[in-house]
Design an enzyme around this catalytic site. Structure first.
Site, short mmCIF file in Angstrom:
data_model
loop_
_atom_site.label_atom_id
_atom_site.label_comp_id
_atom_site.label_asym_id
_atom_site.label_seq_id
_atom_site.Cartn_x
_atom_site.Cartn_y
_atom_site.Cartn_z
N ARG A 1 0.83 -1.21 0.00
CA ARG A 1 0.00 0.00 0.00
C ARG A 1 0.87 1.26 0.00
O ARG A 1 0.55 2.25 -0.67
CB ARG A 1 -0.95 0.00 1.20
CG ARG A 1 -1.96 1.15 1.15
CD ARG A 1 -3.03 1.05 2.20
NE ARG A 1 -2.49 1.22 3.54
CZ ARG A 1 -3.21 1.11 4.65
NH1 ARG A 1 -4.50 0.83 4.58
NH2 ARG A 1 -2.66 1.28 5.84
N LYS B 1 -2.54 7.00 1.29
CA LYS B 1 -2.28 7.28 2.71
C LYS B 1 -1.22 8.37 2.73
O LYS B 1 -0.02 8.12 2.86
CB LYS B 1 -1.85 6.00 3.43
CG LYS B 1 -2.10 6.07 4.91
CD LYS B 1 -2.08 4.71 5.55
CE LYS B 1 -1.99 4.81 7.06
NZ LYS B 1 -3.09 5.49 7.73
N GLU C 1 -16.33 6.46 6.10
CA GLU C 1 -15.45 5.86 7.09
C GLU C 1 -15.32 6.83 8.26
O GLU C 1 -16.00 7.85 8.29
CB GLU C 1 -14.07 5.54 6.49
CG GLU C 1 -13.32 6.74 5.98
CD GLU C 1 -11.92 6.41 5.46
OE1 GLU C 1 -11.37 5.37 5.83
OE2 GLU C 1 -11.40 7.23 4.69
N1 PMP Z 1 -9.25 5.01 7.27
C1 PMP Z 1 -8.34 5.96 7.51
C2 PMP Z 1 -8.64 7.35 7.09
C3 PMP Z 1 -7.13 5.65 8.13
O1 PMP Z 1 -6.21 6.59 8.36
C4 PMP Z 1 -6.88 4.31 8.51
C5 PMP Z 1 -5.58 3.93 9.16
N2 PMP Z 1 -5.44 4.41 10.46
C6 PMP Z 1 -7.88 3.35 8.28
C7 PMP Z 1 -9.04 3.74 7.63
C8 PMP Z 1 -7.70 1.92 8.67
O2 PMP Z 1 -6.72 1.34 7.84
P1 PMP Z 1 -5.78 0.16 8.37
O3 PMP Z 1 -6.68 -0.95 8.77
O4 PMP Z 1 -4.93 -0.18 7.20
O5 PMP Z 1 -5.01 0.72 9.51
#
Ligand code: PMP
Length: 291
Positions: free
Chosen positions: A52, A151, A184
């Protein structure tokens, strides 16, 4: 012994880990990052995080000056240097030092650093009793602008939403997109459970494709729960049987109140609890191990 940090090819003391005030990661949020967990010397789903990171970098046309294998090795070295058994890794690649203009092509060398340290978790009582969240006015970024699938170091959108949640006295914010679909939270993906089926927003609405989200989907399917990715509004949230969030820091955490409306019977639901239990079983084995 003080914290050792990996910075541009070397492990250095935290006090010496300095970057330029001309670094475009700082001046413009021009860079990408990952947050990763270590469980009993197993770097959880590390390959997926590395993939990622490279996908985020590719989207913003940032060439990471290390191979995936080199980054994996550097991360393991950083964990070892700090005696990390359980912890949290922050891996960051910025555009590097440049001029005061935007021009990324005037930044010759990206900055790479890796921190391996402890993590601040949600208190265990929230896993037992569930979280309360609210919908905030700040919407998720449009995928056509800064695509939330990157990210990136530009987290202001999420930070504004987090402040709005904090001002309202809750720990997380539910974020919608411009069309009113649930997307989200500020640092977590969201799932509903309705009649035994898991429902989560598709990432094209403007969500990060969480590694924990993918993992929970796989676990749910293995346990025989159908999972669908489809757009929904707050109507479906308020009428869900169960709701929970997923993320690297939170793992999977139940939500029992949204906008002060009780979800289900107001307690973490049986499917949520089952998924949390199964998730916790695999954290020490599903990843890259070191000793
Ligand atoms: N959404 C956002 C905006 C995030 O920053 C994150 C990570 N903290 C997630 C979802 C969750 O992703 P992951 O399971 O890969 O940590």
């Amino acid at each position: 012994m003080g914290l050792k940090v990996f910075l541009n090819g070397k492990l250095v003391d935290k006090e010496e880990a300095k970057i330029s005030i001309f670094d475009h990661g700082l001046l413009y949020g021009d860079g990408v990052f990952e947050g990763i967990r270590v469980y009993n010397k197993c770097i959880f789903r590390f390959q997926q995080h590395i993939d990622r990171l490279f996908a985020s970098a590719k989207y913003i046309m940032l060439n990471i000056p290390m191979t995936k294998d080199e980054l994996i090795q550097a991360t393991i070295d950083t964990c070892r240097a700090n005696n990390i058994q359980d912890g949290y890794i922050r891996m960051v690649v910025t555009r590097g030092e440049g001029t005061l203009g935007l021009a990324p092509w005037l930044c010759p060398e990206p900055t790479v650093f890796i921190i391996a340290a402890n993590i601040q978790l949600y208190p265990e009582e929230y896993y037992k009793n569930g979280l309360s969240v609210i919908t905030v006015p700040t919407t998720r970024n449009f995928p056509e602008a800064v695509n939330p699938r990157i990210k990136s170091l530009n987290y202001l959108n999420n930070i504004l939403a987090k402040i709005e949640a904090h001002n309202a006295g809750v720990l997380e914010a539910l974020m919608l997109n411009k069309d009113g679909y649930v997307v989200e939270c500020t640092g977590d993906n969201l799932f509903l459970v309705k009649d035994g089926t898991l429902i989560t927003p598709p990432v094209y609405l403007g969500a990060l494709r969480g590694i924990t989200r993918d993992c929970i989907i796989e676990i749910a399917q293995k346990l025989g729960y159908p999972v669908i990715e489809q757009p929904f509004t707050r109507f479906e949230v308020f009428n869900a049987d169960e709701c929970f969030l997923t993320g690297t820091a939170a793992e999977a955490i139940p939500v029992v109140k949204v906008d002060n409306r009780v979800i289900g019977d107001g307690k973490p639901g049986p499917i949520t609890r089952r998924l949390i239990e199964e998730f916790r079983k695999i954290t020490t084995v599903d990843g890259i191990k070191f000793d």
